[in-house]
Design an enzyme around this catalytic site. Structure first.
Site, mmCIF file in Angstrom:
data_model
loop_
_atom_site.group_PDB
_atom_site.id
_atom_site.type_symbol
_atom_site.label_atom_id
_atom_site.label_comp_id
_atom_site.label_asym_id
_atom_site.label_seq_id
_atom_site.Cartn_x
_atom_site.Cartn_y
_atom_site.Cartn_z
ATOM 1 N N LYS A 10 -28.908 58.883 -19.013
ATOM 2 C CA LYS A 10 -27.552 58.576 -19.802
ATOM 3 C C LYS A 10 -27.127 57.892 -20.031
ATOM 4 C CE LYS A 10 -25.133 57.523 -16.194
ATOM 5 N NZ LYS A 10 -24.202 56.116 -16.758
ATOM 6 N N ASN A 11 -27.624 57.032 -20.165
ATOM 7 C CA ASN A 11 -27.489 55.818 -20.541
ATOM 8 C C ASN A 11 -28.408 55.070 -21.757
ATOM 9 O OD1 ASN A 11 -25.725 54.681 -18.291
ATOM 10 N ND2 ASN A 11 -27.269 52.929 -17.555
ATOM 11 N N ARG B 167 -16.351 54.764 -19.169
ATOM 12 C CA ARG B 167 -16.062 53.689 -19.719
ATOM 13 C C ARG B 167 -16.688 53.769 -20.502
ATOM 14 N NH1 ARG B 167 -16.139 49.001 -18.064
ATOM 15 N NH2 ARG B 167 -17.242 47.694 -18.685
ATOM 16 N N CYS C 201 -14.835 48.656 -12.215
ATOM 17 C CA CYS C 201 -15.034 49.704 -11.261
ATOM 18 C C CYS C 201 -15.579 49.390 -10.160
ATOM 19 C CB CYS C 201 -16.074 50.170 -12.329
ATOM 20 S SG CYS C 201 -17.809 49.493 -12.013
ATOM 21 N N ARG D 198 -16.241 44.133 -14.795
ATOM 22 C CA ARG D 198 -16.942 44.444 -15.671
ATOM 23 C C ARG D 198 -16.904 43.529 -17.051
ATOM 24 N NH1 ARG D 198 -19.839 49.472 -14.309
ATOM 25 N NH2 ARG D 198 -20.929 49.565 -16.524
ATOM 26 N N PRO D 199 -16.002 42.820 -16.892
ATOM 27 C CA PRO D 199 -15.404 42.776 -18.782
ATOM 28 C C PRO D 199 -15.637 43.162 -19.679
ATOM 29 C CG PRO D 199 -16.947 41.206 -17.793
ATOM 30 C CD PRO D 199 -16.795 42.051 -16.703
ATOM 31 N N ILE D 200 -15.627 42.396 -21.133
ATOM 32 C CA ILE D 200 -15.822 43.155 -22.262
ATOM 33 C C ILE D 200 -15.990 42.363 -24.004
ATOM 34 C CG2 ILE D 200 -15.399 46.054 -22.129
ATOM 35 C CD1 ILE D 200 -13.210 44.755 -23.825
ATOM 36 N N ASP D 201 -15.660 40.665 -23.035
ATOM 37 C CA ASP D 201 -15.566 39.923 -23.882
ATOM 38 C C ASP D 201 -16.534 39.751 -25.047
ATOM 39 O OD1 ASP D 201 -17.568 39.771 -21.341
ATOM 40 O OD2 ASP D 201 -17.179 36.769 -22.186
ATOM 41 N N ASP E 258 -29.237 49.129 -11.260
ATOM 42 C CA ASP E 258 -29.632 50.465 -11.067
ATOM 43 C C ASP E 258 -30.009 51.048 -10.899
ATOM 44 O OD1 ASP E 258 -28.155 51.101 -14.658
ATOM 45 O OD2 ASP E 258 -27.106 49.918 -12.779
ATOM 46 N N ILE F 109 -26.665 40.939 -11.177
ATOM 47 C CA ILE F 109 -25.683 41.365 -12.704
ATOM 48 C C ILE F 109 -24.898 41.276 -12.098
ATOM 49 C CG2 ILE F 109 -25.723 43.058 -13.981
ATOM 50 C CD1 ILE F 109 -28.431 41.340 -14.438
ATOM 51 N N ARG G 234 -21.756 61.958 -11.888
ATOM 52 C CA ARG G 234 -22.026 61.295 -12.891
ATOM 53 C C ARG G 234 -23.159 61.527 -13.548
ATOM 54 N NH1 ARG G 234 -18.177 56.825 -13.231
ATOM 55 N NH2 ARG G 234 -18.583 56.369 -15.528
HETATM 56 C C1 EPZ Z 1 -24.888 49.621 -18.320
HETATM 57 O O1 EPZ Z 1 -23.602 48.462 -18.368
HETATM 58 C C2 EPZ Z 1 -24.859 50.923 -17.560
HETATM 59 N N1 EPZ Z 1 -24.040 51.754 -17.753
HETATM 60 C C3 EPZ Z 1 -25.150 50.028 -16.075
HETATM 61 O O2 EPZ Z 1 -25.799 51.406 -15.467
HETATM 62 C C4 EPZ Z 1 -25.792 48.885 -15.769
HETATM 63 O O3 EPZ Z 1 -26.018 48.670 -14.540
HETATM 64 C C5 EPZ Z 1 -25.875 47.809 -17.074
HETATM 65 O O4 EPZ Z 1 -26.200 48.232 -18.314
HETATM 66 C C6 EPZ Z 1 -26.838 47.146 -16.429
HETATM 67 O O5 EPZ Z 1 -27.692 47.346 -16.689
HETATM 68 C C7 EPZ Z 1 -24.119 52.061 -19.170
HETATM 69 O O6 EPZ Z 1 -25.110 51.771 -19.750
HETATM 70 C C8 EPZ Z 1 -23.216 53.345 -19.503
HETATM 71 P P1 EPZ Z 1 -23.488 45.451 -18.917
HETATM 72 P P2 EPZ Z 1 -23.304 47.221 -18.771
HETATM 73 O O7 EPZ Z 1 -22.377 44.896 -20.296
HETATM 74 O O8 EPZ Z 1 -23.261 48.027 -20.618
HETATM 75 C C9 EPZ Z 1 -21.622 40.922 -18.032
HETATM 76 C C10 EPZ Z 1 -24.896 53.044 -14.123
HETATM 77 O O9 EPZ Z 1 -25.541 53.353 -12.993
HETATM 78 N N2 EPZ Z 1 -20.976 41.136 -19.400
HETATM 79 O O10 EPZ Z 1 -25.337 44.939 -18.766
HETATM 80 O O11 EPZ Z 1 -21.070 47.725 -18.502
HETATM 81 C C11 EPZ Z 1 -21.100 42.281 -17.388
HETATM 82 O O12 EPZ Z 1 -20.135 42.093 -16.208
HETATM 83 C C12 EPZ Z 1 -24.291 51.714 -15.185
HETATM 84 O O13 EPZ Z 1 -25.756 54.426 -14.918
HETATM 85 C C13 EPZ Z 1 -19.681 40.224 -19.689
HETATM 86 O O14 EPZ Z 1 -19.513 39.341 -18.619
HETATM 87 O O15 EPZ Z 1 -23.572 46.545 -18.254
HETATM 88 C C14 EPZ Z 1 -22.713 41.749 -15.965
HETATM 89 O O16 EPZ Z 1 -22.656 41.175 -15.743
HETATM 90 C C15 EPZ Z 1 -23.983 50.970 -13.825
HETATM 91 N N3 EPZ Z 1 -18.975 40.913 -21.072
HETATM 92 C C16 EPZ Z 1 -23.376 41.284 -17.048
HETATM 93 O O17 EPZ Z 1 -22.744 41.262 -18.100
HETATM 94 C C17 EPZ Z 1 -19.171 41.952 -21.869
HETATM 95 O O18 EPZ Z 1 -18.275 41.348 -22.062
HETATM 96 C C18 EPZ Z 1 -24.280 43.241 -17.700
HETATM 97 O O19 EPZ Z 1 -23.308 43.996 -18.194
HETATM 98 C C19 EPZ Z 1 -20.040 42.402 -21.177
HETATM 99 C C20 EPZ Z 1 -20.656 42.524 -20.126
#
Ligand code: EPZ
Length: 433
Positions: free
Chosen positions: A22-23, A96, A120, A125-128, A308, A330, A400
Site C-alpha cells: 500500500k505505502n 493523507r 490522525c 503528523r506534521p508536514i514541515d 506499523d 516514531i 484501508r
Molecule cells: C508513512 O507515514 C506511512 N504511511 C505510515 O504508515 C508509517 O507509519 C510511517 O510512514 C512511518 O514508517 C504511508 O506511507 C502512506 P513519516 P508518514 O513522515 O510518511 C515526523 C500505515 O499504517 N515528521 O515517516 O506520514 C512524524 O511526525 C501508515 O500504513 C515530521 O516531523 O510518516 C513522525 O514522527 C500509518 N515532519 C516521523 O516523522 C514531517 O514533515 C515519521 O513520519 C513529516 C514527518
C-alpha cells in the site's frame, strides 16, 4: 456500519498470498501523473486508500482505467496544466497520502494546490519537512484556508537535510526534484522498501535517482518523464501481520509473495521469542507450537523494527511468558489499542511512549473498536487468539490497508465474518457454535 465478528481459539494454518505494498502504491500512483504518456501499474493492492487516491487523480483530470482488480492504467496527459489542479479536502481528509500529488504536480507543472492533511489517530503528523524540501528547490509554499499552495518559476536542485527520517517527506521531495534543474541531494532520507520502489518506478520513467534505500539520495533532474509499465513490491506490513497472527494463534502459516529481506526485523523478533521462521526465496513460514517468551522492542525507521508492526507484535507479546517492553519512537500516540485489549484481559500499562506488557495465557473475547489501521488488525489477531467471541467495530480503518482481510483469514481456518447487524452476529454464533 460493518464489523468483524470472530470466534477465537483456532490456530491459523495454511498459505496466504500477500498483495502489493500500500505505502509504495500510494507514492507510485501519484508519481504516475508526472508524464503525459500512459503508465501501467501492476500489483496495486485493492484497498480503500488506493481506490480513493485514484479518485483524487481522476479528480484533477488524469485518465484512470482499471485493467483488472490489481492493474491500473493512468494517463496524466489529460490534466490541464493551466488549471489549478486543486486536490480538495474531500480526498485528503479520507487519505493523507493525497499530499503526494503536491510533489508530483509541483515537479511536473511547477504549481500545485492540495488540501492540508489533518493529524490522525496515531499522532499530529506534521508536514514541515515536505514544505522545507519544496522551498529548498525554489518553490514558494504557503498555507491558507486549509490549503497548501506550492509554486515555482523554476525548480532548481538543492541539498536538503531531513531533520527527522520521514517516509512521506522523502517521497514527496524526491518527486518534486526529478524534473528540477541540476542535482538534488536528500540527506537523512528514509530507507523503507517503499522508498526504493517509488525511486525504481520514477527511474523506469526516465528519472535519474541514485541511492534510494540509503540515507543519501542523489537526483539529477531530467527534461521529462515517459510512460512505463511497473509492478509494485509485496506489502511487508501485510506479510508481517500474518506472521504475527501465526505466532499469536499457535499456528503454521506460509506467507507467499514476499521479499524476506524486507521482513528481517520482524522475523528476528519472532525467532527471539521462540517462534520458528523459515525463509524461502519469495515466502516465509511461521510456526508457533509452544508458549512464546517475552522480549523488548523499539520501533525505528527501516531497517529497524517497523512502527506499523508495533500493535500486532504487542498482541503477540501480550500472550508470551514474562514481561515485555515496547518503545514507540516514531509516533506519539500509537498505543490506543491498549485500552481495547484491556477489555479482553490484556495486561498492558502505557507510560509515555513505552508499553509494559505482562504476558497472559489467553485473551477473552470482547467488543472492541479499531482506533486506526494497524491497531485494528492487531485487535483482529487478538480475537482470533482469544477464548470466545469478539466483535471489532470501525473496520473501515482496517479495510484501508488490508485487501480481503477476513477472506484470507477464513482460508487459514479463522472463524471470522463481516457483519452489519446484531442479527448477523447471532447467526454467526449459531453457525460456528
Ligand atoms: C508513512 O507515514 C506511512 N504511511 C505510515 O504508515 C508509517 O507509519 C510511517 O510512514 C512511518 O514508517 C504511508 O506511507 C502512506 P513519516 P508518514 O513522515 O510518511 C515526523 C500505515 O499504517 N515528521 O515517516 O506520514 C512524524 O511526525 C501508515 O500504513 C515530521 O516531523 O510518516 C513522525 O514522527 C500509518 N515532519 C516521523 O516523522 C514531517 O514533515 C515519521 O513520519 C513529516 C514527518
Amino acid at each position: 456500519m460493518e464489523q468483524y465478528v470472530i470466534k477465537g481459539g483456532n490456530p491459523l494454518v495454511g498459505e496466504v498470498s500477500i498483495a502489493g505494498a500500500k505505502n509504495a502504491a500510494l507514492g507510485i500512483l501519484a508519481a504516475a501523473v508526472m508524464t503525459d504518456e500512459e503508465v501501467v501499474i501492476e500489483n496495486v493492492p485493492n484497498v480503500r486508500d488506493t481506490r480513493v487516491l485514484l479518485q483524487a487523480i481522476q479528480g484533477i483530470g488524469a485518465r484512470v482505467k482499471y485493467i483488472d482488480e490489481h492493474t491500473v492504467r493512468i494517463c496524466g496527459g489529460t490534466i490541464n496544466p493551466h488549471a489549478d489542479n486543486c486536490v480538495d479536502g474531500e480526498y485528503v481528509r479520507r487519505i493523507r497520502a493525497s499530499y503526494y500529488l503536491l510533489g508530483a504536480l509541483l515537479g511536473k507543472y511547477r504549481r500545485s494546490t492540495v488540501a492540508l492533511p489533518g493529524g490522525c489517530n496515531i499522532g499530529s503528523r506534521p508536514i514541515d519537512l515536505h514544505i522545507k524540501g519544496f522551498r529548498a528547490l525554489g518553490a514558494d509554499v504557503d498555507i491558507h484556508s486549509s490549503m497548501i499552495h506550492a509554486e515555482a518559476q523554476q525548480l532548481v536542485g538543492s541539498h536538503i537535510y531531513m531533520d527527522v527520517v520521514s517516509v512521506g517527506a522523502t517521497i514527496n521531495v524526491m518527486m518534486a526534484a526529478v524534473l528540477a534543474q541540476g542535482k538534488t541531494t536528500i540527506e537523512n532520507a528514509a530507507k523503507e522498501p517503499h522508498i526504493v520502489d517509488v525511486a525504481n518506478f520514477l527511474n523506469s520513467m526516465g528519472a535519474n535517482i541514485k541511492g534510494a534505500g540509503t540515507d543519501v539520495i542523489r537526483i539529477r533532474g531530467v527534461e521529462k518523464l515517459k510512460g512505463t509499465e511497473y509492478s509494485i513490491i509485496p506489502d511487508q506490513i501485510e506479510a508481517g501481520t500474518f506472521m504475527a497472527a501465526a505466532a499469536a494463534t499457535k499456528g503454521d502459516i506460509t506467507i507467499r509473495n514476499v521479499i524476506p529481506k524486507h521482513l528481517e526485523a520482524i522475523s528476528s523478533k519472532l525467532k527471539e521469542i521462540g517462534a520458528i521462521v523459515i525463509e524461502y526465496d519469495d515466502a516465509v513460514r511461521v510456526v508457533s507450537n509452544q508458549r512464546l517468551r517475552s522480549t523488548n522492542i523499539k520501533t525505528l525507521p527501516y531497517p529497524g523494527f517497523p512502527t506499523d508492526m508495533q500493535p500486532q507484535m504487542a498482541v503477540v507479546l501480550a500472550l508470551c511468558e514474562g514481561t515485555s517492553i515496547i518503545t514507540e519512537s516514531i509516533f506519539e500516540n500509537r498505543f490506543k489499542y491498549v485500552d481495547e485489549l484491556f477489555c479482553m484481559g490484556g495486561k498492558i500499562k502505557v507510560e509515555g511512549n513505552t508499553a509494559i506488557i505482562d504476558g497472559i495465557e489467553k485473551f477473552t473475547g470482547g467488543n472492541v473498536v479499531a482506533p486506526d489501521l494497524r491497531a485494528g488488525a492487531a485487535l483482529v489477531i487478538a480475537g482470533l487468539a482469544a477464548d470466545g467471541f469478539t466483535v471489532v467495530e470501525d473496520i473501515k480503518y482496517i479495510q484501508r490497508g488490508y485487501e480481503a482481510f477476513d477472506e484470507k483469514l477464513r482460508a487459514l481456518g479463522g472463524k471470522i465474518a463481516t457483519v452489519e447487524t446484531d442479527k448477523e452476529i447471532q447467526k454467526f454464533k449459531l453457525k460456528v457454535g
